[in-house]
Design a protein around this motif. Sequence first.
Motif, PDB file in Angstrom:
ATOM      1  N   VAL A 296      25.381  44.541  46.480  1.00 32.84           N
ATOM      2  CA  VAL A 296      25.036  45.132  45.184  1.00 32.84           C
ATOM      3  C   VAL A 296      25.124  44.040  44.128  1.00 32.84           C
ATOM      4  O   VAL A 296      26.202  43.510  43.845  1.00 32.84           O
ATOM      5  CB  VAL A 296      25.985  46.294  44.844  1.00 32.84           C
ATOM      6  N   ILE A 297      23.974  43.699  43.545  1.00 29.36           N
ATOM      7  CA  ILE A 297      23.912  42.578  42.615  1.00 29.36           C
ATOM      8  C   ILE A 297      22.857  42.884  41.552  1.00 29.36           C
ATOM      9  O   ILE A 297      21.837  43.522  41.834  1.00 29.36           O
ATOM     10  CB  ILE A 297      23.567  41.270  43.369  1.00 29.36           C
ATOM     11  N   GLY A 298      23.122  42.490  40.317  1.00 29.51           N
ATOM     12  CA  GLY A 298      22.219  42.777  39.216  1.00 29.51           C
ATOM     13  C   GLY A 298      20.835  42.184  39.403  1.00 29.51           C
ATOM     14  O   GLY A 298      20.692  41.003  39.732  1.00 29.51           O
ATOM     15  N   ASN A 299      19.808  43.027  39.210  1.00 30.84           N
ATOM     16  CA  ASN A 299      18.414  42.585  39.252  1.00 30.84           C
ATOM     17  C   ASN A 299      17.995  41.994  40.594  1.00 30.84           C
ATOM     18  O   ASN A 299      17.030  41.236  40.673  1.00 30.84           O
ATOM     19  CB  ASN A 299      18.144  41.568  38.136  1.00 30.84           C
ATOM     20  N   GLU A 300      18.729  42.299  41.655  1.00 27.94           N
ATOM     21  CA  GLU A 300      18.387  41.846  43.015  1.00 27.94           C
ATOM     22  C   GLU A 300      18.210  40.322  43.099  1.00 27.94           C
ATOM     23  O   GLU A 300      17.304  39.800  43.744  1.00 27.94           O
ATOM     24  CB  GLU A 300      17.117  42.543  43.507  1.00 27.94           C
ATOM     25  N   LEU A 301      19.115  39.606  42.413  1.00 25.60           N
ATOM     26  CA  LEU A 301      19.023  38.141  42.418  1.00 25.60           C
ATOM     27  C   LEU A 301      19.219  37.580  43.825  1.00 25.60           C
ATOM     28  O   LEU A 301      20.007  38.092  44.608  1.00 25.60           O
ATOM     29  CB  LEU A 301      20.094  37.561  41.483  1.00 25.60           C
ATOM     30  N   ARG A 302      18.450  36.530  44.163  1.00 20.09           N
ATOM     31  CA  ARG A 302      18.599  35.769  45.400  1.00 20.09           C
ATOM     32  C   ARG A 302      18.485  36.652  46.642  1.00 20.09           C
ATOM     33  O   ARG A 302      19.141  36.407  47.660  1.00 20.09           O
ATOM     34  CB  ARG A 302      19.941  35.035  45.400  1.00 20.09           C
ATOM     35  N   SER A 303      17.646  37.668  46.594  1.00 22.60           N
ATOM     36  CA  SER A 303      17.534  38.621  47.700  1.00 22.60           C
ATOM     37  C   SER A 303      17.171  37.941  49.018  1.00 22.60           C
ATOM     38  O   SER A 303      17.804  38.185  50.050  1.00 22.60           O
ATOM     39  CB  SER A 303      16.476  39.690  47.379  1.00 22.60           C
ATOM     40  N   GLN A 304      16.143  37.077  48.994  1.00 27.17           N
ATOM     41  CA  GLN A 304      15.685  36.450  50.234  1.00 27.17           C
ATOM     42  C   GLN A 304      16.755  35.555  50.840  1.00 27.17           C
ATOM     43  O   GLN A 304      16.962  35.550  52.057  1.00 27.17           O
ATOM     44  CB  GLN A 304      14.406  35.650  49.967  1.00 27.17           C
ATOM     45  N   GLU A 305      17.457  34.797  49.987  1.00 28.43           N
ATOM     46  CA  GLU A 305      18.495  33.895  50.500  1.00 28.43           C
ATOM     47  C   GLU A 305      19.660  34.678  51.101  1.00 28.43           C
ATOM     48  O   GLU A 305      20.211  34.314  52.138  1.00 28.43           O
ATOM     49  CB  GLU A 305      18.994  32.989  49.375  1.00 28.43           C
ATOM     50  N   ILE A 306      20.021  35.789  50.426  1.00 25.47           N
ATOM     51  CA  ILE A 306      21.132  36.611  50.926  1.00 25.47           C
ATOM     52  C   ILE A 306      20.757  37.252  52.254  1.00 25.47           C
ATOM     53  O   ILE A 306      21.547  37.268  53.209  1.00 25.47           O
ATOM     54  CB  ILE A 306      21.504  37.682  49.884  1.00 25.47           C
ATOM     55  N   GLN A 307      19.538  37.772  52.342  1.00 25.33           N
ATOM     56  CA  GLN A 307      19.094  38.403  53.584  1.00 25.33           C
ATOM     57  C   GLN A 307      19.026  37.399  54.730  1.00 25.33           C
ATOM     58  O   GLN A 307      19.377  37.720  55.878  1.00 25.33           O
ATOM     59  CB  GLN A 307      17.727  39.056  53.356  1.00 25.33           C
ATOM     60  N   LYS A 308      18.613  36.182  54.415  1.00 25.02           N
ATOM     61  CA  LYS A 308      18.554  35.149  55.441  1.00 25.02           C
ATOM     62  C   LYS A 308      19.957  34.801  55.940  1.00 25.02           C
ATOM     63  O   LYS A 308      20.189  34.645  57.150  1.00 25.02           O
ATOM     64  CB  LYS A 308      17.880  33.897  54.875  1.00 25.02           C
ATOM     65  N   ASP A 327      21.533  57.434  37.525  1.00 29.22           N
ATOM     66  CA  ASP A 327      22.491  58.364  38.133  1.00 29.22           C
ATOM     67  C   ASP A 327      23.266  57.619  39.213  1.00 29.22           C
ATOM     68  O   ASP A 327      23.019  57.762  40.408  1.00 29.22           O
ATOM     69  CB  ASP A 327      21.747  59.566  38.717  1.00 29.22           C
ATOM     70  N   THR A 328      24.231  56.810  38.799  1.00 28.64           N
ATOM     71  CA  THR A 328      24.950  55.908  39.704  1.00 28.64           C
ATOM     72  C   THR A 328      25.649  56.647  40.833  1.00 28.64           C
ATOM     73  O   THR A 328      25.546  56.273  41.994  1.00 28.64           O
ATOM     74  CB  THR A 328      25.974  55.091  38.913  1.00 28.64           C
ATOM     75  N   GLU A 329      26.376  57.711  40.494  1.00 25.11           N
ATOM     76  CA  GLU A 329      27.178  58.439  41.489  1.00 25.11           C
ATOM     77  C   GLU A 329      26.305  58.975  42.620  1.00 25.11           C
ATOM     78  O   GLU A 329      26.588  58.783  43.797  1.00 25.11           O
ATOM     79  CB  GLU A 329      27.901  59.588  40.778  1.00 25.11           C
ATOM     80  N   ASN A 349      27.430  43.219  37.621  1.00 24.31           N
ATOM     81  CA  ASN A 349      27.452  44.656  37.826  1.00 24.31           C
ATOM     82  C   ASN A 349      28.019  45.324  36.584  1.00 24.31           C
ATOM     83  O   ASN A 349      28.356  44.667  35.608  1.00 24.31           O
ATOM     84  CB  ASN A 349      28.304  45.019  39.054  1.00 24.31           C
ATOM     85  N   LYS A 350      28.147  46.634  36.621  1.00 23.91           N
ATOM     86  CA  LYS A 350      28.715  47.367  35.507  1.00 23.91           C
ATOM     87  C   LYS A 350      29.843  48.268  36.002  1.00 23.91           C
ATOM     88  O   LYS A 350      29.987  48.501  37.200  1.00 23.91           O
ATOM     89  CB  LYS A 350      27.650  48.179  34.778  1.00 23.91           C
ATOM     90  N   HIS A 351      30.626  48.797  35.054  1.00 24.11           N
ATOM     91  CA  HIS A 351      31.845  49.510  35.405  1.00 24.11           C
ATOM     92  C   HIS A 351      31.556  50.762  36.237  1.00 24.11           C
ATOM     93  O   HIS A 351      32.266  51.064  37.208  1.00 24.11           O
ATOM     94  CB  HIS A 351      32.593  49.896  34.136  1.00 24.11           C
ATOM     95  N   SER A 352      30.520  51.515  35.887  1.00 25.40           N
ATOM     96  CA  SER A 352      30.210  52.738  36.635  1.00 25.40           C
ATOM     97  C   SER A 352      29.838  52.418  38.081  1.00 25.40           C
ATOM     98  O   SER A 352      30.135  53.184  38.996  1.00 25.40           O
ATOM     99  CB  SER A 352      29.067  53.489  35.952  1.00 25.40           C
ATOM    100  N   THR A 353      29.169  51.258  38.278  1.00 29.57           N
ATOM    101  CA  THR A 353      28.826  50.835  39.646  1.00 29.57           C
ATOM    102  C   THR A 353      30.095  50.580  40.449  1.00 29.57           C
ATOM    103  O   THR A 353      30.218  51.005  41.598  1.00 29.57           O
ATOM    104  CB  THR A 353      27.967  49.562  39.606  1.00 29.57           C
TER     105      THR A 353
END
Length: 406
Positions: A296-308, A327-329, A349-353
């Motif tokens: 869980v990361i803001g704006n899906e940063l570095r998605s390809q690198e993380i998936q790799k 609707d986070t919950e 991230n944010k507090h509700s997350t």
Amino acid sequence: MKEYYLDYREQVRNILDALDDSSTSLRLGAVAIENLLTLAKIDLDDEDEETETGDEEDEGEDDSDDSDAIEEADSGGDLAEAEAKKQQVKIIRHEEPRASIPYQISAGNQLCRFSRALKGGSFYTEQGDLVGDINELTLKSLNVENGDLVELDPSSQPPRVIRIVEAGNLPSNIATMSYGVVERDAAGDLYVSRSAMGEKLSECAGIDRYEVPAIIDAGQTETGFVHEGDIVDLAWYKNSPSNMIVRWVSQTKGNAVPKKEKPAEKKVKSEKEDKGKEESVTTLNFDLHGRSVAVVIGNELRSQEIQKMVGEHHGRCKVIDAFKFSDTESFYKHALKRADVTVMVQNLNKHSTSKALRKYAKRLAIADSAGLSSIERAIYRAMHGLPAYETSTQPIAYPVKELALS
């Protein structure tokens, strides 16, 4: 002469219903019942005994016999007095079952309530006695909220939390703003006026900006720990935002104040080198064996690198945008159902997350930055049930994979 009691059962029952488990309540209840029985106590003479015996013999007869008995009593003079004598009963002692202890704890441990402070918090017994304090660093590795009832081992310092027995969910007079961005004004002073998610400090605290004290400004004192560009958590009492403090530094942009004489070109080069090192970080030696990992990361940063990176550990990866869902919950309850491991990138991230992840994630760890090495270490900690946070006080021996020599 026989000893009898008037019918005060309803009054006794009311007293018993009003009792609680405290010794004071039990003592006062006993006195009240004793006084009530004293008032109820009467003595019957021999004639009254014979009348009562006759009543008992007539119990099996039909209604006509009862009517005759009432008429006879009425002919004697006072119908009300006769009815009162017929209704006299002996009160049977009734004991309420003793309340059992709701929670079983190990010998030597204590049940305590946790009280959150601006930094860290304290543990108190049910009688209000202080058992011990914990600092913010220790609290970060626990999942304890204000008002929680916990089983505590008081022999260690600081006290060690064995388990959370009961969630408190008590309201707090402390307000916070997470992920505040530290900036420097034209006068050279550090301040915070907004969060990394765009929330303004004026919206939650009623003041335009928080002035970082010079004593914790790394650019002004050697003992300072706050730098320009840091991401910090702020805390204050709701009725006193002017006494706001830096509760936690979530991400540090630099450990040293940049020197003015350092050429800008050289600084840019250094940043590029650091970025390259981060992306080519040494891979840890562990196998996910097909497990599903949610990052869980803001704006899906570095998605390809993380998936790799997750794929190299033989796992399946799902990168979730922390800012996308209102609707986070509801979202995380569904999204994390099939995730074996969940990693939250703390500074994005944010507090509700954070609250939703702690509630629904099966195995959760916190990465303190968006770097691949930080996320990789968090996955390893979550897999093996290690502390969610990585701290210098609790070093973890990660299994580093040996590099092949070229």
